[in-house]
Write a protein that holds these residues in place. Structure first.
Motif, PDB file in Angstrom:
ATOM      1  N   ILE A   1       0.844  -1.205   0.000  1.00 16.57           N
ATOM      2  CA  ILE A   1       0.000   0.000   0.000  1.00 16.57           C
ATOM      3  C   ILE A   1       0.875   1.250   0.000  1.00 16.57           C
ATOM      4  O   ILE A   1       0.651   2.192  -0.766  1.00 16.57           O
ATOM      5  N   LYS A   2       1.881   1.270   0.851  1.00 16.42           N
ATOM      6  CA  LYS A   2       2.767   2.438   0.938  1.00 16.42           C
ATOM      7  C   LYS A   2       3.546   2.631  -0.363  1.00 16.42           C
ATOM      8  O   LYS A   2       3.809   3.772  -0.764  1.00 16.42           O
ATOM      9  N   ALA A   3       3.903   1.535  -1.031  1.00 20.68           N
ATOM     10  CA  ALA A   3       4.626   1.641  -2.303  1.00 20.68           C
ATOM     11  C   ALA A   3       3.755   2.308  -3.375  1.00 20.68           C
ATOM     12  O   ALA A   3       4.271   3.033  -4.231  1.00 20.68           O
ATOM     13  N   GLU A   4       2.452   2.085  -3.328  1.00 19.51           N
ATOM     14  CA  GLU A   4       1.530   2.718  -4.282  1.00 19.51           C
ATOM     15  C   GLU A   4       1.332   4.193  -3.954  1.00 19.51           C
ATOM     16  O   GLU A   4       1.035   4.996  -4.830  1.00 19.51           O
ATOM     17  N   GLY A   5       1.445   4.533  -2.675  1.00 18.88           N
ATOM     18  CA  GLY A   5       1.274   5.919  -2.258  1.00 18.88           C
ATOM     19  C   GLY A   5      -0.178   6.288  -2.044  1.00 18.88           C
ATOM     20  O   GLY A   5      -1.095   5.546  -2.419  1.00 18.88           O
ATOM     21  N   PRO A   6      -0.401   7.433  -1.428  1.00 15.89           N
ATOM     22  CA  PRO A   6      -1.766   7.862  -1.103  1.00 15.89           C
ATOM     23  C   PRO A   6      -2.511   8.424  -2.309  1.00 15.89           C
ATOM     24  O   PRO A   6      -1.897   8.909  -3.265  1.00 15.89           O
ATOM     25  N   ALA A   7      -3.819   8.361  -2.224  1.00 15.66           N
ATOM     26  CA  ALA A   7      -4.679   9.011  -3.220  1.00 15.66           C
ATOM     27  C   ALA A   7      -4.535  10.525  -3.061  1.00 15.66           C
ATOM     28  O   ALA A   7      -4.054  11.020  -2.037  1.00 15.66           O
ATOM     29  N   GLU A   8      -4.964  11.230  -4.072  1.00 16.53           N
ATOM     30  CA  GLU A   8      -4.912  12.690  -4.027  1.00 16.53           C
ATOM     31  C   GLU A   8      -5.750  13.229  -2.879  1.00 16.53           C
ATOM     32  O   GLU A   8      -6.797  12.669  -2.542  1.00 16.53           O
ATOM     33  N   GLU A   9      -5.284  14.312  -2.305  1.00 15.63           N
ATOM     34  CA  GLU A   9      -6.034  14.967  -1.233  1.00 15.63           C
ATOM     35  C   GLU A   9      -7.409  15.349  -1.765  1.00 15.63           C
ATOM     36  O   GLU A   9      -7.552  15.787  -2.900  1.00 15.63           O
ATOM     37  N   GLY A  10      -8.413  15.165  -0.934  1.00 20.41           N
ATOM     38  CA  GLY A  10      -9.781  15.459  -1.332  1.00 20.41           C
ATOM     39  C   GLY A  10     -10.515  14.279  -1.933  1.00 20.41           C
ATOM     40  O   GLY A  10     -11.703  14.369  -2.211  1.00 20.41           O
ATOM     41  N   THR A  11      -9.804  13.168  -2.144  1.00 14.88           N
ATOM     42  CA  THR A  11     -10.439  11.959  -2.662  1.00 14.88           C
ATOM     43  C   THR A  11     -11.444  11.440  -1.640  1.00 14.88           C
ATOM     44  O   THR A  11     -11.138  11.382  -0.448  1.00 14.88           O
ATOM     45  N   ALA A  12     -12.623  11.095  -2.098  1.00 11.69           N
ATOM     46  CA  ALA A  12     -13.637  10.509  -1.221  1.00 11.69           C
ATOM     47  C   ALA A  12     -13.649   8.998  -1.457  1.00 11.69           C
ATOM     48  O   ALA A  12     -14.107   8.541  -2.505  1.00 11.69           O
ATOM     49  N   PRO A  13     -13.125   8.213  -0.508  1.00 10.37           N
ATOM     50  CA  PRO A  13     -13.087   6.761  -0.697  1.00 10.37           C
ATOM     51  C   PRO A  13     -14.497   6.186  -0.856  1.00 10.37           C
ATOM     52  O   PRO A  13     -15.425   6.581  -0.150  1.00 10.37           O
ATOM     53  N   PHE A  14     -14.632   5.243  -1.801  1.00  8.34           N
ATOM     54  CA  PHE A  14     -15.895   4.537  -1.963  1.00  8.34           C
ATOM     55  C   PHE A  14     -15.796   3.190  -1.272  1.00  8.34           C
ATOM     56  O   PHE A  14     -14.854   2.433  -1.498  1.00  8.34           O
TER      57      PHE A  14
END
Length: 123
Positions: A60-73
């Motif tokens: 998960i950390k290797a993929e990195g975070p989603a953009e700020e403001g992303t609303a997880p579904f």
């Protein structure tokens, strides 16, 4: 009839922490949601994965975070609770992929945690 309202709310928070931890690559949320001895199992792009929590967090950390403001579904489709054991069927999106997760949960010291995750990646 047993009132499971508190357990449902607690499990929902665990699922939310799991999905937010995954989407935003937040190790602390993932460690809060999962038992340290859990396994994450499924076919990822047709390859069998059988991961420990540390391996899962690393991926998960290797993929990195989603953009700020992303609303997880995510959505809990079914939840079955018997005493201190539960199974949740969750549909969620991660990196443009849709997953169906079968989460086994156990209430340990009054805290619900995911002890195993079996997933299906929709293609």
């Amino acid at each position: 009839m047993i009132d499971q309202t508190a357990d449902i709310a607690a499990i929902t928070r665990v699922v939310e922490h799991y999905v937010d931890g995954m989407v935003f690559a937040d190790e602390s949320l993932l460690r809060e949601a999962f038992h340290p001895s859990c396994k994450i199992i499924g076919h990822y792009h047709r390859e069998l994965e059988w991961l420990s929590l540390d391996e899962f967090i690393g991926a998960i950390k290797a993929e990195g975070p989603a953009e700020e403001g992303t609303a997880p579904f995510w959505e809990i489709r079914t939840l079955d609770i018997t005493g201190d054991s539960a199974v949740a069927k969750v549909v969620d999106d991660y990196l443009g992929m849709r997953f169906t997760d079968y989460l086994s949960l156990l209430k340990i010291d009054q805290q619900w945690v995911i002890i195993n995750k079996l997933y299906y990646l929709h293609v």
